[in-house]
Design a protein around this motif. Structure first.
Motif, PDB file in Angstrom:
ATOM      1  N   UNK A 193       0.837  -1.202   0.000  1.00 21.16           N
ATOM      2  CA  UNK A 193       0.000   0.000   0.000  1.00 21.16           C
ATOM      3  C   UNK A 193       0.876   1.258   0.000  1.00 21.16           C
ATOM      4  N   UNK A 194       2.008   1.188   0.703  1.00 18.22           N
ATOM      5  CA  UNK A 194       2.919   2.331   0.739  1.00 18.22           C
ATOM      6  C   UNK A 194       3.569   2.562  -0.623  1.00 18.22           C
ATOM      7  N   UNK A 195       3.936   1.482  -1.310  1.00 14.87           N
ATOM      8  CA  UNK A 195       4.504   1.610  -2.651  1.00 14.87           C
ATOM      9  C   UNK A 195       3.488   2.216  -3.612  1.00 14.87           C
TER      10      UNK A 195
ATOM     11  N   UNK B  79      15.109   2.801  -3.171  1.00 16.47           N
ATOM     12  CA  UNK B  79      15.365   4.231  -3.034  1.00 16.47           C
ATOM     13  C   UNK B  79      14.419   4.992  -3.956  1.00 16.47           C
ATOM     14  N   UNK B  80      13.734   6.012  -3.401  1.00 19.57           N
ATOM     15  CA  UNK B  80      12.756   6.781  -4.157  1.00 19.57           C
ATOM     16  C   UNK B  80      13.039   8.278  -3.981  1.00 19.57           C
ATOM     17  N   UNK B  81      12.642   9.051  -4.999  1.00 17.68           N
ATOM     18  CA  UNK B  81      12.913  10.491  -4.923  1.00 17.68           C
ATOM     19  C   UNK B  81      11.833  11.285  -5.644  1.00 17.68           C
ATOM     20  N   UNK B  82      11.513  12.443  -5.068  1.00 15.50           N
ATOM     21  CA  UNK B  82      10.625  13.403  -5.706  1.00 15.50           C
ATOM     22  C   UNK B  82      11.062  14.791  -5.269  1.00 15.50           C
ATOM     23  N   UNK B  83      11.409  15.627  -6.249  1.00 18.12           N
ATOM     24  CA  UNK B  83      11.895  16.980  -5.965  1.00 18.12           C
ATOM     25  C   UNK B  83      13.056  16.901  -4.976  1.00 18.12           C
ATOM     26  N   UNK B  84      12.916  17.525  -3.796  1.00 14.62           N
ATOM     27  CA  UNK B  84      14.018  17.547  -2.822  1.00 14.62           C
ATOM     28  C   UNK B  84      13.830  16.530  -1.705  1.00 14.62           C
TER      29      UNK B  84
ATOM     30  N   UNK C 208      13.774   9.036  -0.066  1.00 16.70           N
ATOM     31  CA  UNK C 208      13.425   8.069   0.981  1.00 16.70           C
ATOM     32  C   UNK C 208      13.958   6.691   0.632  1.00 16.70           C
ATOM     33  N   UNK C 209      14.247   5.956   1.679  1.00 14.82           N
ATOM     34  CA  UNK C 209      14.802   4.613   1.539  1.00 14.82           C
ATOM     35  C   UNK C 209      13.970   3.658   2.394  1.00 14.82           C
ATOM     36  N   UNK C 210      13.463   2.590   1.776  1.00 19.01           N
ATOM     37  CA  UNK C 210      12.667   1.601   2.496  1.00 19.01           C
ATOM     38  C   UNK C 210      13.585   0.484   2.979  1.00 19.01           C
ATOM     39  N   UNK C 211      13.607   0.300   4.295  1.00 21.38           N
ATOM     40  CA  UNK C 211      14.451  -0.717   4.906  1.00 21.38           C
ATOM     41  C   UNK C 211      13.572  -1.605   5.783  1.00 21.38           C
ATOM     42  N   UNK C 212      13.106  -2.734   5.226  1.00 20.41           N
ATOM     43  CA  UNK C 212      12.235  -3.631   5.978  1.00 20.41           C
ATOM     44  C   UNK C 212      10.919  -2.956   6.301  1.00 20.41           C
ATOM     45  N   UNK C 213      10.603  -2.882   7.581  1.00 20.76           N
ATOM     46  CA  UNK C 213       9.343  -2.284   8.024  1.00 20.76           C
ATOM     47  C   UNK C 213       9.486  -0.797   8.344  1.00 20.76           C
ATOM     48  N   UNK C 214      10.608  -0.205   7.939  1.00 22.63           N
ATOM     49  CA  UNK C 214      10.828   1.208   8.205  1.00 22.63           C
ATOM     50  C   UNK C 214      11.144   1.951   6.911  1.00 22.63           C
ATOM     51  N   UNK C 215      10.805   3.210   6.891  1.00 19.13           N
ATOM     52  CA  UNK C 215      11.138   4.068   5.753  1.00 19.13           C
ATOM     53  C   UNK C 215      11.852   5.305   6.293  1.00 19.13           C
ATOM     54  N   UNK C 216      13.034   5.566   5.780  1.00 25.87           N
ATOM     55  CA  UNK C 216      13.813   6.736   6.187  1.00 25.87           C
ATOM     56  C   UNK C 216      13.583   7.825   5.144  1.00 25.87           C
TER      57      UNK C 216
END
Length: 409
Positions: free
Chosen positions: A110-112, A127-132, A135-143
């Motif tokens: 759902x997050x994707x 690894x995902x990016x939009x403008x500035x 974010x990086x998805x690591x298991x059950x966490x997103x930085x």
């Protein structure tokens, strides 16, 4: 059956449910690394209560079709756990604009899907990016960060229990919607963030009368930009942006005034006619640029001038090249160093001998600042910063509108 025997327990259950949904908070902060030097907290449940209260008090929003259309792509339905406190932090020795937060995921797919709807670019390796925003998805966490540079470092720090310091929300925030705190060793300096109907206040004081009086004086000048800072404030501002003030000569007083204007810019290109003769082509476009004057007073004027020259900030035409808006001129006079735009120059406003920064919204700003969220920008009237000794005050003033800022944003 007696109705009271049913209604009373039902009301009690509803009250308990409302308490846990809107008031009960886990104050343990799990996602602040030990080497964080600044932390911004948002009390999500208090913010939610403010939003619901504002929504209820403005019936015009109850059947707003635009809001209904956006529900499918709302962060509330994006497969993430809504935290009691949103924890945003800055790491030591990183860029001033580099801030990060960690969110927990409930539903990975759902997050994707949410990221796809929001038009984030998939760069591979989660690894995902939009403008500035990166974010990086690591298991059950997103930085999530304003820079891709330290995403891996943040993930590594969070994996190490020794690198995480156990903070409690009460160390940073007390009854307000949010807070901004600066950490130096064992010392934490807190600034409350209060969201009101038409303004946001950031402060470390309770009484603001002195700053309100100063703001009234500054507003009378009604320019796009007004700045006046003493030596201590110049040092702090320089440190925030450069992280080091070791070799910079002292500036005892800094003053700046600026206005925006729209001018015609000529673009000259060259082509060839049918006979291969070179021809000049001119096109015109409107650009927004400031007209400004800056004054620097220094106890050692020659040392400051020499510093600028050694840094190659002054070219052979006596232009101050570190300012991107050209042409300008830099020169010395009996009071200090002056930098001014050469076309349609303006004069500095009278000295108040106070510490403040005032930026007034201008219609020309949105046409030139492509990196700013235009929707939010259109609601802002001005930004004000004031300082007296250890007291600090910042006000982000919204334009008067039918809706409070929390519904307009």
């Amino acid at each position: 059956m007696n109705r009271k025997k049913i209604i009373v327990p039902l009301v009690l259950l509803v009250a308990i449910a409302c308490y846990f949904v809107f008031f009960h908070k886990d104050k343990t902060l799990q996602f602040i690394p030990e080497n964080a030097d600044a932390v911004a907290l948002v009390d999500v449940k208090k913010l939610t209560r403010q939003y619901i209260s504002s929504f209820i008090n403005h019936p015009s929003q109850w059947f707003d079709g635009k809001k209904t259309d956006k529900e499918g792509s709302s962060v509330w339905d994006a497969g993430v756990k809504i935290p009691d406190f949103l924890q945003i932090f800055h790491l030591k020795n990183t860029g001033f604009y580099h801030w990060y937060t960690v969110i927990e995921l409930d539903d990975h797919q759902k997050f994707l899907s949410f990221l796809k709807k929001q038009k984030f670019i998939n760069k591979g390796e989660n690894l995902f990016q939009k403008d500035h925003i990166s974010l990086s998805i690591q298991g059950d966490h997103c930085i999530v960060g304003t820079s891709e540079q330290d995403l891996a470092s943040v993930h590594h720090l969070l994996l190490q229990s020794s690198a995480k310091k156990k903070y409690n929300a009460d160390q940073f925030i007390e009854g307000t919607t949010g807070s901004i705190s600066f950490i130096s060793g064992q010392k934490i300096q807190n600034f409350s963030v209060e969201l009101k109907d038409d303004e946001v206040e950031i402060k470390n004081i309770s009484k603001t009368e002195t700053f309100n009086a100063l703001l009234t004086k500054v507003q009378q000048k009604a320019r796009f930009l007004e700045i006046e800072l003493d030596a201590e404030n110049v040092k702090k501002l320089t440190f925030f942006f450069n992280k080091s003030t070791g070799d910079i000569p002292e500036v005892a007083h800094y003053k700046a005034s600026a206005e925006l204007e729209q001018v015609n810019d000529t673009i000259v290109t060259y082509g060839y006619d049918d006979n291969f003769n070179e021809i000049e082509k001119k096109t015109f476009q409107k650009i927004t640029q400031p007209k400004y004057m800056i004054s620097l007073q220094s106890p050692n004027l020659e040392k400051t001038w020499e510093y600028f020259q050694n840094k190659k900030w002054i070219n052979s035409q006596n232009q101050f090249t570190i300012i991107p808006f050209q042409p300008n001129s830099i020169y010395k006079n009996k009071e200090g160093i002056v930098i001014e735009s050469t076309e349609n120059p303006i004069q500095l406003s009278p000295d108040l001998r106070e510490n403040y920064i005032f930026i007034k919204n201008d219609a020309l700003l949105s046409s030139s600042a492509s990196f700013i969220n235009k929707g939010i920008l259109s609601t802002i009237d001005y930004i004000f910063y004031g300082n007296k000794a250890e007291d600090y005050y910042i006000r982000l003033q919204g334009k008067k509108g039918k809706l409070p800022l929390i519904l307009r944003w």
